[in-house]
Design an enzyme around this catalytic site. Structure first.
Site, mmCIF file in Angstrom:
data_model
loop_
_atom_site.group_PDB
_atom_site.id
_atom_site.type_symbol
_atom_site.label_atom_id
_atom_site.label_comp_id
_atom_site.label_asym_id
_atom_site.label_seq_id
_atom_site.Cartn_x
_atom_site.Cartn_y
_atom_site.Cartn_z
ATOM 1 C CE LYS A 109 -4.334 -1.802 1.648
ATOM 2 N NZ LYS A 109 -5.418 -1.778 2.623
ATOM 3 C CE LYS A 169 -10.257 -12.614 -0.614
ATOM 4 N NZ LYS A 169 -9.580 -12.303 0.648
ATOM 5 C CE LYS A 210 -14.187 -4.710 2.070
ATOM 6 N NZ LYS A 210 -14.756 -4.431 3.384
#
Ligand code: TRP
Length: 342
Positions: free
Chosen positions: A113, A206, A209
């Protein structure tokens, strides 16, 4: 017999998906009787990489409403919002003073990140796993159900707990010790491979969201039409035989969805499609997803129309959480040498 303490949390940063349902919430509803369960929405974690208070507020309510709609019982489990329990921030600071730059720098999620931020890496992004450690250690947690990507954070939590126990409650782990440790040592609990739901558009990764492609993900508040459309346009594999095989990840994903949502084995589901076509599998899978999501969507919407009720649930949950968190923090503060508040 005292129940084991199980704790998990989710970032209220986006709508929950059917992957979250299958991999987490659905299991939690089954476990809430056998374990002492603590579930919460980590709004303080969200602000490490986003700004926008109205969005966050709505998403936080929606996360809790969705938990309830999926069947989490606010009487059986402790259900709350992280920022309502100030002890999280307090313990987080104390843990920060016991963690090292080196060990926190090794977190792979931080490396991933932070690389997107150039020179301006928010300190919160770095401190994120320490706040997570506070989340876990405040409640003397035994088990932390998390995805594989969070395992390293739970291991760091365990290391910090061990270090502080050794320093402040020496002898806590000797045979026949009478010294009570400051913290229980948590174990990560990774759902076993097999039930993992993959992206509908790229079944090698995967379902997420935050996928940029909305067709890849089934959300728990998608309309019936959206669900049908997404499942019917799911990427499948070449060939025409419906087989549960790693060479056919798209087909396997649809079979898996049916299996976990109906409680049948993959082999049972597969057997029903001998001699049938991909189209049949898609229509049936869409129907099962609609039947699963519709009641959750409707109940969530109903709860979102009654924020007074949600506030009440959250108030009660925070009170219960605070009582437990305060006990741990009090013991820690005493060891550190903070003057007790009277
Ligand atoms: N870091 C977790 C995630 O992104 C969320 C989280 C925060 C969490 N605190 C936690 C999960 C404590 C389990 C226990 O998924």
């Amino acid at each position: 017999m005292t129940k084991k303490i199980m704790l998990s949390a989710v970032q209220p940063s986006n709508r929950l998906t059917i992957g979250n349902y299958v991999g987490a919430v659905m299991n939690w509803t089954k476990m809430q009787k056998d374990y002492d369960c603590i579930f919460f929405a980590v709004d303080m974690h969200v602000i490490t990489n986003s700004r926008g208070s109205e969005d966050l507020k709505r998403q936080t309510y929606e996360t809790i409403a969705t938990y309830l709609a999926c069947g989490l019982d606010p009487e059986a489990a402790t259900l709350f919002v992280q920022s309502h329990v100030k002890e999280h921030a307090e313990l987080s600071w104390i843990l920060t003073c016991h963690a090292t730059m080196g060990e926190v720098s090794r977190m792979t999620q931080f490396k991933d990140k932070s690389s997107k931020h150039g020179e301006m890496i928010p300190m919160g992004l770095f401190a994120y796993p320490v706040l997570m450690a506070a989340d876990i250690l405040l409640y003397q947690t035994n088990l932390v159900p998390v995805g594989a990507d969070q395992k390293q954070h739970v291991e760091l939590t365990r290391d910090l707990a061990m270090r502080m126990n050794n320093h402040y409650t020496p002898g806590w782990n000797k045979e026949g010790a009478t010294t009570k440790p400051l913290f229980a040592l948590p174990d990560p609990w990774i759902p076993k491979e097999g039930g993992k739901i993959l992206s509908l558009q790229d079944p090698t990764k995967k379902m997420s969201k935050s996928d940029a492609d909305p067709k890849a993900t089934l959300f728990l508040n998608d309309t019936d039409k959206e669900i049908e459309k997404k499942v019917k346009s799911a990427v499948t594999d070449s060939g025409s035989e419906i087989k549960a095989s790693d060479e056919k990840p798209g087909i396997l994903n649809l079979l898996t969805l049916q299996s976990v949502l109906t409680g049948r084995t993959i082999a049972e589901v597969e057997a029903a499609y001998v001699g049938k076509q991909y189209g049949h599998l898609k229509v049936d899978t869409a129907g099962i997803c609609v039947d699963t999501i519709r009641p959750v969507r409707e109940k969530t919407a109903q709860l979102m129309g009654d924020l007074t009720y949600l506030d009440q649930v959250l108030k009660r949950g925070a009170e219960r959480a605070r009582e437990r968190a305060a006990r741990t923090l009090k013991a820690v503060s005493a060891k550190i040498g903070f003057i007790p508040t009277t």
